[in-house]
Design an enzyme around this catalytic site. Sequence first.
Site, PDB file in Angstrom:
ATOM      1  N   ASP A 282       0.852  -1.191   0.000  1.00 14.04           N
ATOM      2  CA  ASP A 282       0.000   0.000   0.000  1.00 14.04           C
ATOM      3  C   ASP A 282       0.891   1.245   0.000  1.00 14.04           C
ATOM      4  OD1 ASP A 282      -3.020   0.841   0.531  1.00 14.04           O
ATOM      5  OD2 ASP A 282      -1.751   2.182   1.706  1.00 14.04           O
ATOM      6  N   ILE A 283       0.648   2.164  -0.941  1.00 16.25           N
ATOM      7  CA  ILE A 283       1.447   3.390  -1.016  1.00 16.25           C
ATOM      8  C   ILE A 283       1.182   4.240   0.223  1.00 16.25           C
ATOM      9  CG2 ILE A 283       1.898   5.492  -2.350  1.00 16.25           C
ATOM     10  CD1 ILE A 283       0.960   3.975  -4.842  1.00 16.25           C
ATOM     11  N   ASN A 290      -2.769  12.675  -3.393  1.00 13.90           N
ATOM     12  CA  ASN A 290      -3.898  13.124  -4.215  1.00 13.90           C
ATOM     13  C   ASN A 290      -4.346  14.521  -3.829  1.00 13.90           C
ATOM     14  OD1 ASN A 290      -4.261  10.968  -5.974  1.00 13.90           O
ATOM     15  ND2 ASN A 290      -5.593   9.848  -4.581  1.00 13.90           N
ATOM     16  N   ASP A 299      -2.408   9.070 -10.089  1.00 16.08           N
ATOM     17  CA  ASP A 299      -2.419   7.988 -11.077  1.00 16.08           C
ATOM     18  C   ASP A 299      -1.014   7.734 -11.625  1.00 16.08           C
ATOM     19  OD1 ASP A 299      -5.126   7.647 -10.785  1.00 16.08           O
ATOM     20  OD2 ASP A 299      -5.663   8.854 -12.540  1.00 16.08           O
ATOM     21  N   GLU A 325      -4.644   2.250  -4.420  1.00 17.92           N
ATOM     22  CA  GLU A 325      -3.190   2.285  -4.286  1.00 17.92           C
ATOM     23  C   GLU A 325      -2.637   0.994  -3.695  1.00 17.92           C
ATOM     24  OE1 GLU A 325      -4.741   4.111  -0.398  1.00 17.92           O
ATOM     25  OE2 GLU A 325      -5.378   3.865  -2.476  1.00 17.92           O
TER      26      GLU A 325
END
Length: 413
Positions: A282-283, A290, A299, A325
């Site tokens: 997971d980022i 964002n 993106d 993500e």
Amino acid sequence: MHAHKYDFDIRFFHELSDFVQAVERDAGDSLFLIELDALYNMQSDLLAARKTLLLGELLQRLPSGHRYVYLQSERQGSRFPLQQRLVDSNCLAYAEKPIANDVLVDKLFNLFVQQKRSDVVRVAMLGTPPGWDDAALREQRVELVYHTDPQTLHLRVKDLRPDIVLITDEEYERTPAVVRVLKRNIEADPVREITLLQRRADAGQARRALDSGFDALLAMDDPDLLARQLLNRADKIRVARDLIGKDRATGLLNKIGLQHKAQALICRAALEGKPLCLGVIDIDKFKTINDTWGHYFGDIVIKRLSLTLAPRMGDGDLLSRFGGEEFVVVFWDCALEQGWHRLDAMRQAFGATPFEVKPGDVRHFSFSGGLAAYPSGRSENELFLAADAMLYEAKEGGRNQIRPFPQVVASTA
């Protein structure tokens, strides 16, 4: 060109000879974009005596064995003979101007991803092989598995999970219920194609076969023709897989595609006694990314993470954009400690990737991950839940780290 956002290295050429030399030296990892209008201006090194060459002559100068993306005007796009000429000149795709740079780069990214897709299509065959070239089919990523007993075919199909099942007319006549047994299994793949191979045309047999559940009929009197038909069906299966089981933005497996393939891989691990690892990624602070730089930039971060992970996956591994993500990796024939080292190396590689959020402002991002191993976890769902729990611990423990389950590896951030 916005190409830096995807880690693209774009080179521009003003002489056709220089472009041709670059194509000939390429190792096979590049896309080649040709603007037709510019092609006419790249002739100074060809013929001094003639001011212009015909388009066909220019296209013939391009090295064979490579595929090209052609950029043309709307007027050129309306001429079918021109499109035919491009298709006959190793055309991978063509696009029409005007097209915004960011849109063009995004479409080139998608083409780049598509070129990397060559999933194995597995074929199980009941009956005597027709005499085709097995090695040639394997080169085209078609894996053939032969079986001889119709009464155990359903067990072999359950274990192998093939995309296509071929049954000769002789075996069908011996055991007419074979297809009905295959299709009534609650775990049967509804898109799996079951095909009857006929040595000679028999309309009555064909009707009975279709009524009993066969999806298609093929003649087996010409092995080479049959192999070509099989390759065409394999290509269509890959396209259908992409539509159903692939993420459109990255070209990776989506949640549906991962679950289908992971279950098959676990079955294979059980049969062959191999270990495997499932990791959930997971980022870190993706919402902040964002909110600060916009969803379009988010993106880009996702796509560049996919480009970081994909080259580090083995032939038997799985890589999925599970949602948003979140990514999932499955390492084949990989024990927990080895899996941790592999996933941590990916974490470090992504952390070293520069992102220019605005001119002169370069940032670095990170991801956290959790890892679980088979056979400690016996199913795809059990492995995912264990790895996801370790991902939560990695986030709570400060992010930018990989946590395995059980804790047998001393991780370092």
